[in-house]
Enzyme design. Structure first.
Site, mmCIF file in Angstrom:
data_model
loop_
_atom_site.group_PDB
_atom_site.id
_atom_site.type_symbol
_atom_site.label_atom_id
_atom_site.label_comp_id
_atom_site.label_asym_id
_atom_site.label_seq_id
_atom_site.Cartn_x
_atom_site.Cartn_y
_atom_site.Cartn_z
ATOM 1 N N CYS A 2 0.840 -1.196 0.000
ATOM 2 C CA CYS A 2 0.000 0.000 0.000
ATOM 3 C C CYS A 2 0.874 1.244 0.000
ATOM 4 O O CYS A 2 2.079 1.183 0.234
ATOM 5 C CB CYS A 2 -0.902 0.026 1.237
ATOM 6 N N TYR A 283 11.398 -3.801 -7.380
ATOM 7 C CA TYR A 283 10.139 -3.714 -8.112
ATOM 8 C C TYR A 283 9.218 -2.584 -7.676
ATOM 9 O O TYR A 283 8.757 -1.807 -8.499
ATOM 10 C CB TYR A 283 9.394 -5.046 -7.985
#
Length: 564
Positions: A2, A283
């Site tokens: 998140c 990533y």
């Protein structure tokens, strides 16, 4: 995973709504499932949250209602709980004071925490979200403290010590306490990121205080409403909004900014140590972010150098004609690898940016279907050539197999594949929704077996030592990182879990494709996810501002009833 942001402005006549919206927009890559903002205005809270992207959740009338000089924002994709809009954040409890939470990460002892909160604290837990547990635990710890009329910091720190003593896992978060202030915190292992920034306030006439931003939070304890503050998952949000990046919140640290603008900080766990999640650098994080003193962009350049070195070591007589990245994250590593190999770097795949990231999308079939919608080849870059494809990681192998076939269909003679990350063989339990062990392509497979599975001529992975060194090389002088959480590569979990524990069996039952399909079915690509009948396009079941549902934006913001 998140994205979170919290802002407190010194000038009570200013509003944080637009700044939080902009901050969430630059953090959108961290979650596209849901978004929410809560603001505090004269002890009244205003909340808007729903499933969807930031630009879709917040319409003009929502923004007008999100008034106040203090607020939290959150973008989400679910790793714990479900994707129900009831679990969109921020979450709120009215006792004590009125507390909201925005949380990034995952708690690993939710079963025992749920029992404690429900049976011993007698608090109702309404969702499966571990964020609700974090909210109720903090609220319960605060109720044990007698409210002070002066310095409230000691109570905040004592409550945070209680939360960290009980919670296990990787997490960072923000609490907004109505009429009291803003709280930022990070787990004792520093797994999940959160940064702290400040700027000189555009304050009212007559106020005195700092003329420039101090270099550390400890020097802001007597700011006298002369500073604005921002805490966020990544430094890119701090930069974009015009704040000065001060530093990361340390492992086990709590930073409390009181409503009068004074900043206080304390380490709230006795065994705090820094072991950041290395997959953030591979990533998740934006390349223009800085995490724990390391430029994400520089770490990815270093990964490209290391990859090229490994290819040259293992295939000194390689016949690579061209290096092509898989958009977007791998582009930086591919560029540097091409330079080191002395081969041209070319853009062979063009990305449609209006298709969801396949790593996040639930279910295997929709993931397969989305690849060719998401990417298209420039055939001239493949025709008759031996191509090296560079990706940030290989998870299930589904996307990689489709991409290799696209390269062959475009005319490539040979297709080689390399990953900036080591083989992913184990699940992540700290907030990244990596699939269950048996669904990972590298699980119980050697490199040549992975190559056969995805259809390429050979595969080269980054080694764990080279990946760690890539990040360490980018560290700020005087701020070295000694170790990392590499659990999805190594199977070693810094919080002590062991592969084969009951926890992993329960995780498998929740995360495997069959469970995901049973829980919600698989959406068709491009199909809009609609709320349940009568939802008005939003999450709140409580009557809001009396506004009728509007075609372009759903209902208004929730005026939460506060504690007396």
């Amino acid at each position: 995973m998140c994205g979170i942001i919290g802002i407190l402005l010194a000038n009570e006549d200013q509003h944080v709504n637009q700044m939080i919206f902009d901050g969430l927009t630059v953090l959108q890559h961290r979650g596209q499932d849901a978004a929410g903002i809560v603001t505090s205005e004269n002890r009244r809270l205003h909340l808007r949250k729903d499933n969807g992207l930031v630009k879709d959740v917040f319409q003009q009338h929502h923004m007008t209602e999100l008034r106040g000089n203090m607020g939290l924002g959150h973008v989400r994709y679910p790793t714990a709980g479900s994707s129900s809009c009831a679990e969109a954040q921020p979450l709120y409890t009215n006792y004590p004071f009125g507390i909201s939470v925005a949380h990034n990460g995952n708690l690993t002892n939710t079963t025992s925490l749920n029992s404690h909160v429900s049976e011993e604290c007698l608090r109702h837990v309404n969702t499966d979200s571990d964020s609700e547990l974090l909210l109720n635990l903090f609220a319960e710890e605060l109720t044990k403290r007698k409210r002070l009329t002066g310095n409230f910091a000691n109570d905040i720190f004592a409550a945070m010590e209680g939360v960290m003593r009980q919670c296990e896992g990787g997490y960072s978060g923000l609490y907004m306490i109505n009429g009291v202030g803003l709280v930022g915190f990070r787990d004792p292992n520093g797994i999940r990121p959160i940064v702290f920034g400040s700027r000189v306030s555009q304050k009212k006439e007559g106020l005195v205080g700092f003329k420039e931003v101090p270099g550390t939070p400890r020097k802001m304890s007597d700011a006298n409403k002369s500073l604005d503050y921002c805490m966020a998952s990544e430094s890119v949000a701090i930069d974009t909004l015009g704040f000065k990046l001060i530093r990361d919140i340390n492992p086990g640290e709590c930073i409390f900014i009181s409503h009068d603008g004074n900043c206080h900080t304390k380490i709230c766990h006795p065994a705090a140590r820094l072991t950041p999640c290395i997959f953030e650098y591979v990533y998740f994080a934006r390349p223009d972010s800085i995490m724990d003193g390391c430029s994400v962009y520089e770490t990815r350049l270093n990964m490209g150098v290391k990859l090229a070195g490994e290819i040259q070591r293992r295939y000194p007589e390689h016949d690579i004609d061209v290096v092509i990245p898989i958009p977007d994250t791998s582009r930086t590593s591919a560029l540097q690898a091409a330079y080191q190999l002395g081969r041209p770097f070319r853009e062979g795949f063009i990305k449609n940016r209006y298709i969801a990231r396949t790593f996040i999308m639930p279910g295997q079939e929709i993931r397969k279907k989305s690849v060719r919608l998401k990417l298209n080849t420039i055939k001239s870059e493949f025709a008759g050539k031996n191509v090296l494809l560079v990706d940030d990681s290989i998870v299930r192998g589904t996307t990689a197999r489709e991409i290799v076939q696209m390269a062959r269909d475009a005319g490539a003679k040979r297709v080689y594949f390399t990953s900036a990350a080591p083989p992913i063989r184990y699940p992540n339990i700290y907030g990244i929704d990596i699939p269950t062990q048996h669904e990972l392509v590298a699980y119980e497979r050697e490199e040549h077996e992975v190559a056969k599975h995805i259809g390429c001529d050979w595969v080269v992975y980054q080694s764990i030592p080279d990946l760690e060194e890539s990040v360490k090389m980018a560290a700020t002088e005087g701020r070295p990182i000694g170790e990392f959480d590499t659990s999805c590569f190594s199977g070693t979990y810094v919080t002590g879990q062991k592969i084969g524990d009951e926890y992993f069996q329960a995780l498998h039952e929740k995360r495997n494709d069959a469970a995901q399909h049973k829980k919600g079915g698989e959406k068709k690509v491009g199909e809009k996810e609609m709320g349940p009948a009568g939802s008005g396009g939003g999450c709140e079941s409580i009557v809001n501002d009396g506004r009728n549902g509007e075609k372009d934006g759903g209902r208004g913001c929730e005026p939460i009833v506060n504690a007396k």
